[in-house]
Enzyme design. Structure first.
Site, PDB file in Angstrom:
ATOM      1  N   CYS A 151       0.868  -1.162   0.000  1.00 42.64           N
ATOM      2  CA  CYS A 151       0.000   0.000   0.000  1.00 42.64           C
ATOM      3  C   CYS A 151       0.904   1.210   0.000  1.00 42.64           C
ATOM      4  O   CYS A 151       2.120   1.081   0.115  1.00 42.64           O
ATOM      5  CB  CYS A 151      -0.863   0.009   1.252  1.00 42.64           C
ATOM      6  N   ARG A 161       1.258   1.835  -5.963  1.00 40.44           N
ATOM      7  CA  ARG A 161       1.506   0.823  -4.934  1.00 40.44           C
ATOM      8  C   ARG A 161       0.242   0.030  -4.585  1.00 40.44           C
ATOM      9  O   ARG A 161       0.286  -0.952  -3.840  1.00 40.44           O
ATOM     10  CB  ARG A 161       2.033   1.489  -3.664  1.00 40.44           C
ATOM     11  N   TRP A 208      -3.846  -1.882  -1.417  1.00 37.35           N
ATOM     12  CA  TRP A 208      -3.890  -3.099  -2.228  1.00 37.35           C
ATOM     13  C   TRP A 208      -4.247  -4.203  -1.236  1.00 37.35           C
ATOM     14  O   TRP A 208      -3.459  -4.537  -0.368  1.00 37.35           O
ATOM     15  CB  TRP A 208      -2.534  -3.356  -2.875  1.00 37.35           C
ATOM     16  N   ASN A 263       1.178   0.028   5.998  1.00 39.29           N
ATOM     17  CA  ASN A 263       1.584  -0.709   4.804  1.00 39.29           C
ATOM     18  C   ASN A 263       2.393  -1.903   5.278  1.00 39.29           C
ATOM     19  O   ASN A 263       3.407  -1.715   5.959  1.00 39.29           O
ATOM     20  CB  ASN A 263       2.448   0.208   3.917  1.00 39.29           C
ATOM     21  N   GLY A 264       1.957  -3.103   4.947  1.00 26.35           N
ATOM     22  CA  GLY A 264       2.656  -4.304   5.400  1.00 26.35           C
ATOM     23  C   GLY A 264       1.639  -5.332   5.846  1.00 26.35           C
ATOM     24  O   GLY A 264       0.450  -5.229   5.515  1.00 26.35           O
ATOM     25  N   GLU A 311       8.529 -12.551 -21.502  1.00 25.38           N
ATOM     26  CA  GLU A 311       8.227 -11.159 -21.145  1.00 25.38           C
ATOM     27  C   GLU A 311       7.086 -10.611 -22.023  1.00 25.38           C
ATOM     28  O   GLU A 311       6.200  -9.911 -21.533  1.00 25.38           O
ATOM     29  CB  GLU A 311       9.505 -10.313 -21.292  1.00 25.38           C
ATOM     30  N   LYS A 346       3.631  -9.216 -20.469  1.00 28.04           N
ATOM     31  CA  LYS A 346       3.129  -7.852 -20.720  1.00 28.04           C
ATOM     32  C   LYS A 346       1.682  -7.909 -21.210  1.00 28.04           C
ATOM     33  O   LYS A 346       0.840  -7.149 -20.753  1.00 28.04           O
ATOM     34  CB  LYS A 346       3.977  -7.115 -21.772  1.00 28.04           C
ATOM     35  N   GLU A 362      -0.743  -9.024 -18.305  1.00 28.36           N
ATOM     36  CA  GLU A 362      -0.993  -8.151 -17.158  1.00 28.36           C
ATOM     37  C   GLU A 362      -1.756  -6.888 -17.516  1.00 28.36           C
ATOM     38  O   GLU A 362      -2.474  -6.369 -16.668  1.00 28.36           O
ATOM     39  CB  GLU A 362       0.277  -7.855 -16.360  1.00 28.36           C
ATOM     40  N   HIS A 376       6.534 -30.203 -27.640  1.00 26.99           N
ATOM     41  CA  HIS A 376       6.388 -31.133 -26.511  1.00 26.99           C
ATOM     42  C   HIS A 376       5.094 -30.904 -25.741  1.00 26.99           C
ATOM     43  O   HIS A 376       4.952 -31.366 -24.620  1.00 26.99           O
ATOM     44  CB  HIS A 376       7.598 -31.026 -25.583  1.00 26.99           C
ATOM     45  N   LYS A 387       2.468  -1.964  -8.231  1.00 26.76           N
ATOM     46  CA  LYS A 387       3.819  -1.823  -8.776  1.00 26.76           C
ATOM     47  C   LYS A 387       4.858  -2.465  -7.864  1.00 26.76           C
ATOM     48  O   LYS A 387       5.821  -3.054  -8.325  1.00 26.76           O
ATOM     49  CB  LYS A 387       4.102  -0.328  -8.926  1.00 26.76           C
TER      50      LYS A 387
HETATM   51  O1  M6R Z   1      10.256  -4.087  -8.385  1.00 30.89           O
HETATM   52  P1  M6R Z   1      10.597  -5.458  -8.858  1.00 30.89           P
HETATM   53  O2  M6R Z   1      11.428  -5.439 -10.077  1.00 30.89           O
HETATM   54  O3  M6R Z   1      11.260  -6.288  -7.779  1.00 30.89           O
HETATM   55  O4  M6R Z   1       9.232  -6.130  -9.194  1.00 30.89           O
HETATM   56  C1  M6R Z   1       9.133  -7.456  -9.616  1.00 30.89           C
HETATM   57  C2  M6R Z   1       7.789  -7.762 -10.211  1.00 30.89           C
HETATM   58  O5  M6R Z   1       6.780  -7.553  -9.265  1.00 30.89           O
HETATM   59  C3  M6R Z   1       7.499  -6.918 -11.446  1.00 30.89           C
HETATM   60  O6  M6R Z   1       8.478  -7.065 -12.417  1.00 30.89           O
HETATM   61  C4  M6R Z   1       6.127  -7.291 -12.034  1.00 30.89           C
HETATM   62  O7  M6R Z   1       6.164  -8.584 -12.549  1.00 30.89           O
HETATM   63  C5  M6R Z   1       5.698  -6.282 -13.097  1.00 30.89           C
HETATM   64  N1  M6R Z   1       4.295  -6.054 -12.997  1.00 30.89           N
HETATM   65  C6  M6R Z   1       5.992  -6.734 -14.476  1.00 30.89           C
HETATM   66  O8  M6R Z   1       5.551  -5.827 -15.435  1.00 30.89           O
END
Ligand code: M6R
Length: 599
Positions: free
Chosen positions: A2, A27, A74, A100-101, A472, A476, A479, A495, A594
């Site tokens: 958060c 966040r 969150w 937050n936590g 990747e 992308k 998400e 396979h 994030k």
């Molecule tokens: O801040 P970080 O690089 O440690 O975060 C890792 C993942 O949470 C982050 O890369 C996440 O998968 C993103 N949403 C990818 O776009």
């Protein structure tokens, strides 16, 4: 996961807090709330949804006061709802807490407090903090908090205000917290970006510290109540780093920033003699490298494995930080363990690097956020210098991470007395120009997105350095556009996943003309034979490919080690355009945050 912020001073707190919450929204954004104190008491407004919902809330107009705390959530414990949104109060609404936590032992604490007569309103873990404070508060907030903290198991960046106190008291353990020192006012926040334009002096609170904030002074104490030394740092970020600069979304801005961010990662580190890094660890004798990360950072770790093994011949293992931290795996003092993280706050990566340190491995961080928890835990490493990445989908941090890993590989190579390839060094120096050329695919990718935006599934395939790019590209798309997508090594498709191929399955192949090209071409044929739609990302025209691919996007030809950087750009753009055409919130996709500071 958060965001929290607070203000104490001579100005009206409300607008400063709402503006701060907007900067922390990455966040978490399922609900938010604010509490402002004035002579009449505490005024609280909470709202379900994003910060603009809170901003539009008519109840906010009557909120007045010069001391306040706020929170963007969150959800972990308790669904997103107004009642579960922070701040949380004690039974008499005399104290308000933002947190937050995670308080892991909240359920046993709650049972005890309920037996003592406390009435809980929410389903959150955080509310126990407010009731515990109520139990111990006798007019001094800091004293009460110092009694509460030893009872809490878990992590927190938290802040509390009280109706009858002119102070804000904050505490930190395992979740980030930064103090901002202004002129006659003080702020705190989960992240320094929320403090831009308000202060230029900041202090990163350490774990197990509390701070008492007053409008014109502050104290920092340890958990035993003793004053501690602290370091005041300069807040170097400017407002431009957190603005959209004319782009419709942060994600698009960040995709287009990549020539510049990769250049920043290279600046001062690459010269005619090779690579210069300020890593104060002797890497000459390391016997193994372990790369750790989550999500996109794990994908860059996979590319790092290919690159480091290619350039140094040292065996490299890649692990999800969340798996590494709990697995019984031998770690030796001859291992170099590298934590890769954009935010520097990912809980699993932080815990994994702590474990590596406990086992006496050498540790370094590849981190974007300066002075973040992971950066500080590692003590040494490579900062990305990519600037704040605000879009939840990671883009520019990814290409900067790959760049940093290439530099690390070259540095290890040099340290071990191996010759450096001048042609590769020159190509690395020209990477920013190559990325500009790759971005020229933008219009064609937008057209491609129009054709495929309604697909229900997608397969991304690549080989060697570009297998992680397939992963990747799929991540992308998943998400931000919520389309199911799989990433696979091209040759693995036969396979299993090949069973999914029919005329409705688009398959995107990343196929630069490297030593795997002919093999990938055979994999394309296999998909074509089963009527799959072929989209190819490649680096030069080729009759064979042109005859079988339905769509081709061209990127510049580069050294194979650098190809992931130019190839990922069209995939980032593709996900962006598809999500935008579907009318989705590109920068704040559902269910995500994030910075993942919970396990
Ligand atoms: O801040 P970080 O690089 O440690 O975060 C890792 C993942 O949470 C982050 O890369 C996440 O998968 C993103 N949403 C990818 O776009």
């Amino acid at each position: 996961m958060c965001g929290i912020i607070g203000f104490i001073g001579e100005k009206e707190a409300k607008n400063l807090l709402v503006e701060g919450l907007k900067r922390l929204e990455y966040r978490g954004y399922d609900s938010s709330g604010i509490c402002v104190k004035n002579d009449l008491g505490l005024s609280i407004v909470k709202n379900l949804g994003k910060i603009d919902q809170l901003e539009k809330d008519s109840r906010l107009s009557s909120v007045r006061g010069k001391i306040g705390i706020a929170h963007t959530r969150w959800a972990t414990h308790g669904e997103p709802s107004e009642v579960n949104a922070h701040p949380h109060c004690d039974c008499k609404n005399e104290l308000a807490v933002v947190h937050n936590g995670i308080i892991e032992n909240y359920s046993s604490l709650k049972k005890i407090l309920e037996k003592e007569g406390h009435k809980f309103k929410s389903k959150t873990d955080s509310e126990v903090i407010a009731h515990l404070l109520e139990k111990f508060y006798k007019g001094n907030l800091a004293e009460a908090l110092l009694k509460v903290l030893p009872l809490l198991e878990g992590t927190y960046g938290l802040a509390v205000i009280a109706e009858k106190s002119g102070e804000i008291v904050v505490a930190k353990k395992g979740s980030p917290l930064v103090l901002g020192i202004g002129n006659g006012d003080m702020f705190f926040a989960s992240d320094q970006t929320a403090l831009i334009n308000h202060v230029n002096k900041i202090i990163y609170l350490n774990d197990n510290e509390i701070a008492v904030l007053r409008k014109d002074n502050f104290e920092i104490k340890n958990i035993n109540g003793k004053n501690v030394n602290y370091e005041i740092e300069e807040l170097k970020l400017g407002a431009e780093s957190i603005e959209k600069n004319g782009f419709e979304h942060y994600m698009l801005k960040e995709i287009f920033e990549q020539p510049k961010s990769v250049k920043s990662a290279l600046t001062g580190r690459l010269n005619k003699d090779g690579v210069k890094l300020s890593i104060n660890i002797n890497l000459k004798k390391i016997e193994r490298v372990i790369l750790l990360g989550c999500g996109t950072s794990w994908h860059s770790a996979l590319i790092g494995k290919y690159v480091i093994e290619e350039l140094t011949n040292i065996p490299v293992e890649v692990d999800y930080a969340s798996e590494f931290r709990y697995r019984n795996t031998p770690i030796r003092d001859s291992d170099l363990v590298v934590a890769i993280s954009q935010s520097g706050e990912t809980a699993d990566t932080l815990a994994a690097i702590k474990k590596a340190k406990e086992c006496n491995a050498k540790t370094i961080g590849i981190v974007n956020a300066v002075s973040s928890s992971i950066a500080r835990e590692c003590g040494t490493g490579i900062y990305l210098h990519a600037g704040p990445e605000i879009g939840v989908a990671s883009t520019k941090a990814f290409t900067s991470q790959i760049t940093a890993l290439i530099l690390l590989a070259l540095y290890i190579r040099k340290e071990r007395g191996m010759e450096l390839d001048n042609d590769l060094l020159k190509e690395i120096a020209s990477l920013p120009q190559k990325l500009i050329l790759s971005l020229e695919s933008c219009d064609e990718v937008e057209e491609l997105a129009k054709k495929f935006k309604d697909s229900k599934n997608f397969i991304f395939l690549g080989r060697g350095f570009n297998f992680p790019i397939a992963l990747e590209g799929a991540l992308k798309l998943k998400e931000i556009s919520y389309i199911h997508a799989e990433g696979y090594p091209s040759a693995e498709m036969k396979h299993g996943p090949i069973a999914l191929i029919d005329e409705n399955m688009p398959c995107l192949f990343i196929c630069p003309h490297d030593h795997t090209y002919d093999k990938v071409l055979s994999n394309i044929e296999e998909v074509k034979a089963r009527k799959g739609k072929i989209i190819a990302i490649t680096d030069k025209t080729d009759d064979k490919l042109s005859s079988i691919a339905d769509e081709i996007i061209y990127v510049p030809a580069v050294h194979p080690i650098l190809s992931p950087l130019v190839n990922v750009i069209p995939l980032q753009l593709f996900a962006y355009f598809v999500a935008n055409m579907k009318g989705l919130d590109v920068d704040k996709p559902r269910n995500l945050a994030k910075s993942v500071t919970v396990e």
